[in-house]
Design a protein around this motif. Structure first.
Motif, PDB file in Angstrom:
ATOM      1  N   GLU A  57      50.158  46.511  60.115  1.00 49.08           N
ATOM      2  CA  GLU A  57      48.682  46.737  60.831  1.00 49.08           C
ATOM      3  C   GLU A  57      47.685  46.977  59.830  1.00 49.08           C
ATOM      4  OE1 GLU A  57      51.105  50.284  62.261  1.00 49.08           O
ATOM      5  OE2 GLU A  57      51.882  48.476  61.228  1.00 49.08           O
ATOM      6  N   VAL A  58      48.098  46.953  58.532  1.00 49.61           N
ATOM      7  CA  VAL A  58      47.049  46.878  57.310  1.00 49.61           C
ATOM      8  C   VAL A  58      46.440  45.474  57.212  1.00 49.61           C
ATOM      9  CG1 VAL A  58      46.497  47.195  55.094  1.00 49.61           C
ATOM     10  CG2 VAL A  58      47.948  48.856  56.199  1.00 49.61           C
ATOM     11  N   THR A  59      45.215  45.072  57.259  1.00 52.20           N
ATOM     12  CA  THR A  59      44.572  44.082  57.095  1.00 52.20           C
ATOM     13  C   THR A  59      43.261  44.050  56.502  1.00 52.20           C
ATOM     14  OG1 THR A  59      43.212  43.960  59.125  1.00 52.20           O
ATOM     15  CG2 THR A  59      45.124  43.031  59.273  1.00 52.20           C
ATOM     16  N   LEU A  60      42.937  43.063  55.560  1.00 52.18           N
ATOM     17  CA  LEU A  60      41.675  43.093  54.707  1.00 52.18           C
ATOM     18  C   LEU A  60      41.217  41.766  54.881  1.00 52.18           C
ATOM     19  CD1 LEU A  60      39.858  44.480  52.476  1.00 52.18           C
ATOM     20  CD2 LEU A  60      41.184  43.561  51.019  1.00 52.18           C
ATOM     21  N   LYS A  61      39.953  41.737  55.528  1.00 53.68           N
ATOM     22  CA  LYS A  61      39.204  40.378  55.634  1.00 53.68           C
ATOM     23  C   LYS A  61      37.753  40.308  54.786  1.00 53.68           C
ATOM     24  CE  LYS A  61      40.481  40.509  60.643  1.00 53.68           C
ATOM     25  NZ  LYS A  61      39.971  40.587  62.242  1.00 53.68           N
ATOM     26  N   GLY A  62      37.898  39.278  54.106  1.00 54.25           N
ATOM     27  CA  GLY A  62      36.852  39.010  53.260  1.00 54.25           C
ATOM     28  C   GLY A  62      37.415  38.360  51.974  1.00 54.25           C
ATOM     29  N   ASP A  63      36.641  37.528  51.240  1.00 47.30           N
ATOM     30  CA  ASP A  63      37.084  36.530  50.193  1.00 47.30           C
ATOM     31  C   ASP A  63      36.880  37.335  48.829  1.00 47.30           C
ATOM     32  OD1 ASP A  63      37.687  34.732  51.930  1.00 47.30           O
ATOM     33  OD2 ASP A  63      35.638  33.838  51.828  1.00 47.30           O
ATOM     34  N   SER A  64      35.905  38.613  48.987  1.00 44.45           N
ATOM     35  CA  SER A  64      35.765  39.392  47.525  1.00 44.45           C
ATOM     36  C   SER A  64      36.925  40.167  46.730  1.00 44.45           C
ATOM     37  CB  SER A  64      34.465  40.015  47.671  1.00 44.45           C
ATOM     38  OG  SER A  64      34.501  40.743  48.831  1.00 44.45           O
ATOM     39  N   LEU A  65      37.871  40.556  47.815  1.00 42.52           N
ATOM     40  CA  LEU A  65      38.651  41.430  47.442  1.00 42.52           C
ATOM     41  C   LEU A  65      40.189  41.237  48.009  1.00 42.52           C
ATOM     42  CD1 LEU A  65      38.166  44.177  45.813  1.00 42.52           C
ATOM     43  CD2 LEU A  65      38.196  45.310  48.118  1.00 42.52           C
ATOM     44  N   THR A  66      41.262  41.676  47.311  1.00 47.46           N
ATOM     45  CA  THR A  66      42.524  41.626  48.105  1.00 47.46           C
ATOM     46  C   THR A  66      43.176  42.975  48.001  1.00 47.46           C
ATOM     47  OG1 THR A  66      43.634  41.287  45.828  1.00 47.46           O
ATOM     48  CG2 THR A  66      42.687  39.477  46.893  1.00 47.46           C
ATOM     49  N   LEU A  67      44.096  43.185  48.736  1.00 44.97           N
ATOM     50  CA  LEU A  67      44.960  44.366  48.839  1.00 44.97           C
ATOM     51  C   LEU A  67      45.332  44.860  47.439  1.00 44.97           C
ATOM     52  CD1 LEU A  67      46.864  44.534  52.140  1.00 44.97           C
ATOM     53  CD2 LEU A  67      44.871  45.908  51.520  1.00 44.97           C
ATOM     54  N   ASP A  68      45.832  43.925  46.621  1.00 43.27           N
ATOM     55  CA  ASP A  68      46.192  43.935  45.374  1.00 43.27           C
ATOM     56  C   ASP A  68      45.175  44.713  44.289  1.00 43.27           C
ATOM     57  OD1 ASP A  68      49.018  43.484  45.757  1.00 43.27           O
ATOM     58  OD2 ASP A  68      48.803  41.605  45.048  1.00 43.27           O
ATOM     59  N   ASP A  69      44.038  44.217  44.658  1.00 41.52           N
ATOM     60  CA  ASP A  69      42.757  44.683  43.848  1.00 41.52           C
ATOM     61  C   ASP A  69      42.391  46.051  44.133  1.00 41.52           C
ATOM     62  OD1 ASP A  69      41.871  42.322  42.664  1.00 41.52           O
ATOM     63  OD2 ASP A  69      40.712  41.830  44.479  1.00 41.52           O
ATOM     64  N   LEU A  70      42.810  46.759  45.436  1.00 37.90           N
ATOM     65  CA  LEU A  70      42.460  47.932  45.793  1.00 37.90           C
ATOM     66  C   LEU A  70      43.455  48.760  45.371  1.00 37.90           C
ATOM     67  CD1 LEU A  70      41.526  47.641  49.709  1.00 37.90           C
ATOM     68  CD2 LEU A  70      40.201  48.395  47.632  1.00 37.90           C
ATOM     69  N   ARG A  71      45.017  48.119  45.035  1.00 40.89           N
ATOM     70  CA  ARG A  71      46.116  48.909  44.505  1.00 40.89           C
ATOM     71  C   ARG A  71      45.541  49.151  43.215  1.00 40.89           C
ATOM     72  NH1 ARG A  71      49.284  45.121  48.118  1.00 40.89           N
ATOM     73  NH2 ARG A  71      49.973  46.574  49.819  1.00 40.89           N
ATOM     74  N   ARG A  72      45.088  48.301  42.411  1.00 41.35           N
ATOM     75  CA  ARG A  72      44.664  48.511  40.998  1.00 41.35           C
ATOM     76  C   ARG A  72      43.489  49.527  40.997  1.00 41.35           C
ATOM     77  NH1 ARG A  72      45.996  43.042  40.766  1.00 41.35           N
ATOM     78  NH2 ARG A  72      44.090  42.474  41.304  1.00 41.35           N
ATOM     79  N   VAL A  73      42.648  49.648  42.091  1.00 44.11           N
ATOM     80  CA  VAL A  73      41.556  50.319  42.024  1.00 44.11           C
ATOM     81  C   VAL A  73      42.030  52.064  42.038  1.00 44.11           C
ATOM     82  CG1 VAL A  73      39.554  51.485  43.168  1.00 44.11           C
ATOM     83  CG2 VAL A  73      39.920  48.939  42.858  1.00 44.11           C
ATOM     84  N   PHE A  74      43.136  52.122  42.760  1.00 43.99           N
ATOM     85  CA  PHE A  74      43.807  53.642  43.052  1.00 43.99           C
ATOM     86  C   PHE A  74      45.264  53.554  42.283  1.00 43.99           C
ATOM     87  CE2 PHE A  74      40.660  53.008  46.498  1.00 43.99           C
ATOM     88  CZ  PHE A  74      39.704  54.047  46.204  1.00 43.99           C
ATOM     89  N   PRO A  75      45.267  53.793  41.083  1.00 43.79           N
ATOM     90  CA  PRO A  75      46.771  53.660  40.550  1.00 43.79           C
ATOM     91  C   PRO A  75      47.613  54.878  40.849  1.00 43.79           C
ATOM     92  CG  PRO A  75      45.083  54.362  38.882  1.00 43.79           C
ATOM     93  CD  PRO A  75      44.525  54.148  40.178  1.00 43.79           C
ATOM     94  N   GLY A  76      46.869  55.970  41.535  1.00 43.68           N
ATOM     95  CA  GLY A  76      47.924  56.975  41.981  1.00 43.68           C
ATOM     96  C   GLY A  76      47.839  58.259  41.101  1.00 43.68           C
TER      97      GLY A  76
END
Length: 264
Positions: free
Chosen positions: A244-263
């Motif tokens: 169900e997780v979707t990301l719409k847009g050309d400026s960002l990917t889910l992997d980008d978000l994963r790098r932003v939030f390393p945990g």
């Protein structure tokens, strides 16, 4: 009546009872399996939660009796004692220590739940019961997932904890998020969650911050609220990301978000 404190304490009780049942069902060998926390086995997650419960109860009692927080040597002594335990001892001691902390919160009367301020020692000022219990709920819920995912890759966060955690998500997001991971790109994201349904913005510009939903976002993330919370805390690997997780847009990917939030 402090509804936020009451809801959070109720969620802590439900989470404790659930994880206790899980722990009681584990074999000795299960305690040394790798957990969802990359550097810890299951027993080490329980050790972290148990030592945190002891330290949290000491902070709560310090607020109630006016003595304030313990010093850093106290914390170090607690951690050292738990580190020295065997995996089985960690599991058994976790149940006892966390029960004591939850009972400590449950014993607070309505006035204390509304007016008591707790000095945690690492925040700029003492905070109310709803906030300190909410911080514990966030730690407890995500580490419960760390235990569960060792045995079930489809594990999700406890439903009763999701709404109160969603309401406080902005409290630490600036600390958890690393905007420099985007290499200078600036992105304003719209976030749409389900269960519960919410819409808000995520600013990835000079720092990471929650905002109102932008009128013209660079990208739109749609996800179950529990996964959004797991994203922010680094529990977001593709193997644990629902369809169900979707990301719409050309400026960002889910992997980008994963790098932003390393945990953590």
């Amino acid at each position: 009546m402090n509804d936020r404190a009451d809801q959070t304490i109720d969620a802590l009780r439900g989470g404790h009872d659930y994880l206790t049942a899980v722990v009681h069902g584990l074999a000795t060998a299960d305690l040394t399996r790798p957990s969802g926390a990359s550097e810890w086995d299951v027993s080490q997650v329980l050790s972290h939660l148990g030592s945190g419960a002891e330290i949290g109860l000491a902070s709560l009692e310090g607020a109630l009796n006016g003595t304030g927080p313990k010093d850093g040597d106290f914390n170090k002594s607690v951690w050292a004692r738990w580190d020295a335990m065997s995996p089985v001892e960690r599991a058994e001691s976790f149940v006892t220590a966390n029960e004591a902390l939850v009972r400590g919160y449950e014993s607070l009367d309505p006035r204390a739940r509304a007016e008591l301020r707790v000095d945690l020692g690492f925040l700029p000022a003492p905070v109310d019961v709803a906030t300190v219990a909410g911080l514990r709920l966030g730690e407890f819920t995500h580490h419960t997932w760390d235990v569960e995912v060792a045995f079930d890759r489809t594990a999700v966060l406890a439903p009763a904890a999701v709404e109160p955690l969603l309401d406080q998500a902005g409290l630490l997001i600036g600390f958890l998020g690393k905007v420099e991971a985007l290499g200078g790109r600036q992105v304003r994201l719209a976030v749409h969650t389900t269960a519960p349904r919410r819409a808000f913005g995520l600013d990835l510009v000079d720092a990471v911050a929650l905002t109102d939903e932008p009128a013209e976002p660079d990208a739109v993330l749609s996800a179950p609220a529990e996964w959004w919370l797991r994203l922010v805390t680094g529990r977001h690997a593709a193997a644990h990301t629902p369809n169900e997780v979707t990301l719409k847009g050309d400026s960002l990917t889910l992997d980008d978000l994963r790098r932003v939030f390393p945990g953590f």
